[in-house]
Design a protein around this motif. Structure first.
Motif, PDB file in Angstrom:
ATOM      1  N   GLY A 344       0.762  -1.236   0.000  1.00 16.59           N
ATOM      2  CA  GLY A 344       0.000   0.000   0.000  1.00 16.59           C
ATOM      3  C   GLY A 344       0.792   1.284   0.000  1.00 16.59           C
ATOM      4  N   PHE A 345       2.122   1.207  -0.122  1.00 15.66           N
ATOM      5  CA  PHE A 345       2.891   2.440  -0.210  1.00 15.66           C
ATOM      6  C   PHE A 345       2.548   3.220  -1.471  1.00 15.66           C
ATOM      7  CE2 PHE A 345       6.302   0.563   2.664  1.00 15.66           C
ATOM      8  CZ  PHE A 345       5.971   1.384   3.720  1.00 15.66           C
ATOM      9  N   GLN A 346       2.136   2.480  -2.502  1.00 17.79           N
ATOM     10  CA  GLN A 346       1.707   3.107  -3.742  1.00 17.79           C
ATOM     11  C   GLN A 346       0.457   2.375  -4.231  1.00 17.79           C
ATOM     12  OE1 GLN A 346       4.975   2.556  -6.430  1.00 17.79           O
ATOM     13  NE2 GLN A 346       5.019   0.344  -6.169  1.00 17.79           N
ATOM     14  N   GLU A 347      -0.172   2.886  -5.268  1.00 15.55           N
ATOM     15  CA  GLU A 347      -1.377   2.254  -5.793  1.00 15.55           C
ATOM     16  C   GLU A 347      -0.957   1.064  -6.663  1.00 15.55           C
ATOM     17  OE1 GLU A 347      -4.945   4.709  -6.459  1.00 15.55           O
ATOM     18  OE2 GLU A 347      -3.512   6.331  -6.756  1.00 15.55           O
ATOM     19  N   GLU A 348      -0.935  -0.098  -6.033  1.00 17.69           N
ATOM     20  CA  GLU A 348      -0.384  -1.285  -6.665  1.00 17.69           C
ATOM     21  C   GLU A 348      -1.422  -2.010  -7.526  1.00 17.69           C
ATOM     22  OE1 GLU A 348       2.281  -2.017  -2.658  1.00 17.69           O
ATOM     23  OE2 GLU A 348       0.110  -2.286  -2.791  1.00 17.69           O
ATOM     24  N   GLY A 349      -0.906  -2.841  -8.419  1.00 16.72           N
ATOM     25  CA  GLY A 349      -1.743  -3.707  -9.231  1.00 16.72           C
ATOM     26  C   GLY A 349      -1.409  -5.158  -8.971  1.00 16.72           C
ATOM     27  N   TYR A 353       1.793  -7.246  -6.744  1.00 15.18           N
ATOM     28  CA  TYR A 353       1.674  -8.237  -5.681  1.00 15.18           C
ATOM     29  C   TYR A 353       2.424  -9.516  -6.061  1.00 15.18           C
ATOM     30  CZ  TYR A 353      -1.932  -5.033  -4.098  1.00 15.18           C
ATOM     31  OH  TYR A 353      -2.599  -3.915  -3.691  1.00 15.18           O
ATOM     32  N   TRP A 354       2.354  -9.892  -7.341  1.00  8.21           N
ATOM     33  CA  TRP A 354       3.097 -11.063  -7.787  1.00  8.21           C
ATOM     34  C   TRP A 354       4.602 -10.828  -7.632  1.00  8.21           C
ATOM     35  CZ3 TRP A 354       3.102 -15.991  -8.554  1.00  8.21           C
ATOM     36  CH2 TRP A 354       4.075 -16.587  -9.355  1.00  8.21           C
ATOM     37  N   ARG A 355       5.067  -9.633  -8.010  1.00 10.01           N
ATOM     38  CA  ARG A 355       6.489  -9.326  -7.858  1.00 10.01           C
ATOM     39  C   ARG A 355       6.892  -9.286  -6.380  1.00 10.01           C
ATOM     40  NH1 ARG A 355       5.793  -6.245 -12.804  1.00 10.01           N
ATOM     41  NH2 ARG A 355       4.908  -4.483 -11.669  1.00 10.01           N
ATOM     42  N   SER A 356       5.983  -8.811  -5.529  1.00  9.15           N
ATOM     43  CA  SER A 356       6.265  -8.801  -4.093  1.00  9.15           C
ATOM     44  C   SER A 356       6.489 -10.220  -3.580  1.00  9.15           C
ATOM     45  CB  SER A 356       5.101  -8.151  -3.338  1.00  9.15           C
ATOM     46  OG  SER A 356       4.979  -6.786  -3.670  1.00  9.15           O
ATOM     47  N   TYR A 357       5.627 -11.129  -4.005  1.00  4.92           N
ATOM     48  CA  TYR A 357       5.768 -12.520  -3.595  1.00  4.92           C
ATOM     49  C   TYR A 357       7.099 -13.097  -4.083  1.00  4.92           C
ATOM     50  CZ  TYR A 357       5.307 -17.582  -3.916  1.00  4.92           C
ATOM     51  OH  TYR A 357       5.541 -18.926  -3.843  1.00  4.92           O
ATOM     52  N   ALA A 407      -6.348   0.776  -3.330  1.00  2.00           N
ATOM     53  CA  ALA A 407      -5.194   0.313  -4.104  1.00  2.00           C
ATOM     54  C   ALA A 407      -5.447   0.417  -5.596  1.00  2.00           C
ATOM     55  CB  ALA A 407      -4.861  -1.119  -3.735  1.00  2.00           C
ATOM     56  N   GLY A 408      -5.711   1.592  -6.080  1.00  2.00           N
ATOM     57  CA  GLY A 408      -5.889   1.789  -7.508  1.00  2.00           C
ATOM     58  C   GLY A 408      -7.048   0.995  -8.073  1.00  2.00           C
ATOM     59  N   ARG A 414      -9.583  -8.429  -3.468  1.00  2.00           N
ATOM     60  CA  ARG A 414      -8.463  -9.070  -4.159  1.00  2.00           C
ATOM     61  C   ARG A 414      -7.130  -8.710  -3.497  1.00  2.00           C
ATOM     62  NH1 ARG A 414      -9.706  -8.136  -9.601  1.00  2.00           N
ATOM     63  NH2 ARG A 414      -7.842  -6.956 -10.190  1.00  2.00           N
ATOM     64  N   VAL A 415      -7.036  -7.502  -2.963  1.00  2.00           N
ATOM     65  CA  VAL A 415      -5.839  -7.151  -2.195  1.00  2.00           C
ATOM     66  C   VAL A 415      -5.724  -8.093  -0.995  1.00  2.00           C
ATOM     67  CG1 VAL A 415      -4.689  -5.373  -0.833  1.00  2.00           C
ATOM     68  CG2 VAL A 415      -5.933  -4.728  -2.898  1.00  2.00           C
ATOM     69  N   PHE A 416      -6.852  -8.293  -0.314  1.00  2.00           N
ATOM     70  CA  PHE A 416      -6.871  -9.186   0.842  1.00  2.00           C
ATOM     71  C   PHE A 416      -6.490 -10.610   0.431  1.00  2.00           C
ATOM     72  CE2 PHE A 416      -9.143 -12.112   3.722  1.00  2.00           C
ATOM     73  CZ  PHE A 416      -8.634 -11.694   4.943  1.00  2.00           C
ATOM     74  N   LEU A 417      -6.993 -11.055  -0.714  1.00  2.00           N
ATOM     75  CA  LEU A 417      -6.675 -12.398  -1.203  1.00  2.00           C
ATOM     76  C   LEU A 417      -5.179 -12.538  -1.463  1.00  2.00           C
ATOM     77  CD1 LEU A 417      -7.870 -15.124  -2.078  1.00  2.00           C
ATOM     78  CD2 LEU A 417      -8.113 -14.172  -4.392  1.00  2.00           C
ATOM     79  N   TRP A 418      -4.591 -11.554  -2.127  1.00  2.00           N
ATOM     80  CA  TRP A 418      -3.148 -11.578  -2.339  1.00  2.00           C
ATOM     81  C   TRP A 418      -2.403 -11.645  -1.005  1.00  2.00           C
ATOM     82  CZ3 TRP A 418      -0.334 -12.723  -6.346  1.00  2.00           C
ATOM     83  CH2 TRP A 418      -0.779 -12.462  -7.638  1.00  2.00           C
ATOM     84  N   PHE A 419      -2.835 -10.824  -0.071  1.00  2.00           N
ATOM     85  CA  PHE A 419      -2.217 -10.735   1.256  1.00  2.00           C
ATOM     86  C   PHE A 419      -2.188 -12.117   1.908  1.00  2.00           C
ATOM     87  CE2 PHE A 419      -1.277  -7.535   4.639  1.00  2.00           C
ATOM     88  CZ  PHE A 419      -1.238  -8.366   5.747  1.00  2.00           C
TER      89      PHE A 419
END
Length: 513
Positions: A344-349, A353-357, A407-408, A414-419
């Protein structure tokens, strides 16, 4: 005087689910100086006992205190609970004096005093000396204007005194350990535990962190005295685990090494856990054996983001290569790494989230903790997201474990699902399972298993809460419209420059933000 220190119950999932609790260090730190001044001090830890509001009020009043001092480590997210308790206490005993301290009231003091007539004083910044001087002034009837670092009312106006001085000698005041029964507090799977601070403050400029400004200046305790205190807690009270509340306990290599060597000399089998920066671990690669010998079992490292540009933007002051090397070094010395990662530091897509993982996977940390960026008004981060929409207006959920900012184009579900998927995939990796089951160090195996058990309980609870209790704002307000302008000028709580000096504000002129 009779003084009750009240630790209010917290609504955060982490406070309720694991079944283990740590003592409220902030209130105990206030309690020691008050006891030494001759006051009769009682701690009511309503968070430990999960007390209902009516029970809290009844127990406070049954003790007939003259002063009630309220504070909580979950400051902002517990604020609404504090207001409700103050109102209930004053309704039954109007003459009761209520003093409120902590991070949130330190910065929102004018809004709080305008919002609630039930709070008599606010202590801004670290409180040992200020609470001690304020209690003396109340008892002696001396002018409150002579007490630095407080806010109070006088003749329909809110008065704030100059900022209190930073406590240079952290050994000047003692922690009131006698206010608790140590057998009531545990962590790490039933081990008797306490929270301590070797140091206060942080010299780094991370834009999202309010702790640097709250403590204003980095300082540390005398390493030898600190080691002796920890050893005494083990010998006299059976304390097994030490949880460091420091932002940066390793800030001074010399002081930290001296502490480690002093604790090793005490020859007590303590377990140490805490947080630090990856850079300090890399710096200390030649003395990490002392970390292990002193009892360090885990350090939390703030990874925060996968992009070097974003790391620079949030002023983290680290690098991906340094983070990766720190985790490798800790593993080499039998010390667990916990990587925190913030969404959430920026408006992510979805791609972010995939790159974060993938980024977290490449680090191969032993444990992970995912958090949501939470925009507190006194941090520089707030200014950078003022024009983003808020999806969660309930501030009791502004606890870093609930999404606050939109988140944009990615919906909240879906943000929660990624989380949740990232959490489970990271903790269920074959490498993690092997360490949990077969690591040669029994202490490491215990730590891995305990965290997995606790995490599983929290994970399922958070899913049920999201599905059946969480209310998401659709087309919510802009952050600036909901919370007002930033508190950039208040970032440093105990720094006189740029702060009001013994000023007055008519209550009618204040607008809550």
């Amino acid at each position: 005087m009779k003084i009750t220190l009240l630790n209010p119950p917290h609504t955060a999932i982490g406070s309720r689910i694991p079944g283990e609790h740590l003592p409220p260090l902030g209130l105990l730190s206030i309690g020691g100086p008050l006891l030494d001044d001759g006051h009769h001090v009682h701690l009511l830890d309503a968070d430990l006992r999960a007390l209902k509001p009516d029970t809290i009020v009844a127990e406070v009043l049954a003790d007939s205190p003259q002063l009630v001092m309220i504070g909580h480590s979950g400051s902002s997210s517990v604020h609404q609970t504090v207001l409700s308790l103050c109102q209930a206490l004053k309704a039954q005993r109007p003459q009761l004096i209520i003093i409120y301290g902590g991070v949130h009231p330190t910065y929102h003091w004018d809004e709080i005093m305008a919002e609630s007539a039930d709070i008599d004083f606010i202590v801004r910044g670290e409180g040992e000396h200020t609470a001690q001087r304020l209690a003396r002034a109340i008892e002696d009837g001396t002018p409150f204007s002579a007490v630095p670092g407080i806010v109070y009312r006088e003749q329909g106006q809110i008065r704030d005194t100059p900022a209190a001085e930073v406590i240079a000698d952290l050994d000047q005041y003692r922690i009131g350990w006698e206010l608790i029964d140590h057998k009531d507090y545990s962590y790490w799977g039933g081990k008797r535990a306490v929270v301590v601070q070797f140091s206060r403050g942080c010299p780094y400029l991370c834009s999202y962190c309010g702790q640097r400004g709250f403590w204003t200046k980095w300082r540390h305790r005398d390493p030898h005295k600190f080691a002796k205190e920890l050893a005494r807690l083990y010998r006299e009270h059976g304390v097994e685990l030490i949880n460091f509340a420091d932002e940066l306990p390793t800030g001074s290599r010399k002081a930290w090494r001296t502490f480690l060597e002093a604790l090793i000399a005490e020859n007590v089998p303590l377990i140490l856990v805490g947080s630090t920066r990856a850079g300090d671990i890399v710096r200390d690669k030649d003395i990490l054996h002392l970390y292990k010998q002193a009892g360090v079992i885990r350090f939390l490292l703030g990874i925060e983001a996968y992009s070097e540009d974003l790391i620079a933007n949030i002023r983290k002051g680290g690098s991906v290569s340094e983070d990766r090397e720190a985790i490798r070094l800790l593993r080499q010395h039998g010390i667990l790494s916990m990587a925190t990662y913030v969404l959430g530091f920026q408006e992510e897509g979805d791609a972010d989230y995939w790159r974060s993982y993938r980024h977290l996977l490449s680090y191969d940390p032993d444990q992970v903790q995912l958090l949501y960026a939470t925009p507190h008004k006194w941090t520089p981060f707030y200014s950078s997201v003022e024009n983003r929409r808020v999806v969660q207006k309930d501030t009791t959920k502004w606890d870093y474990k609930h999404q606050v900012l939109e988140a944009g184009n990615v919906p909240v579900w879906r943000v929660f699902l990624w989380f949740k998927i990232i959490e489970v995939l990271m903790q269920a990796r074959p490498r993690v399972l092997r360490r949990m089951l077969f690591h040669p160090d029994a202490g490491v195996r215990h730590a891995m298993r305990w965290y997995t058990r606790m995490g599983r309980r929290v994970w399922f609870h958070e899913i049920m809460e999201f599905l059946f209790k969480t209310r998401i704002e659709k087309n919510g307000p802009l952050l600036s419209a909901l919370k007002g302008s930033n508190f950039a000028s208040r970032e440093y709580a105990m720094q006189a420059k740029g702060k009001r000096s013994a000023g007055t504000i008519p209550i009618s002129e204040i607008k809550s933000g």
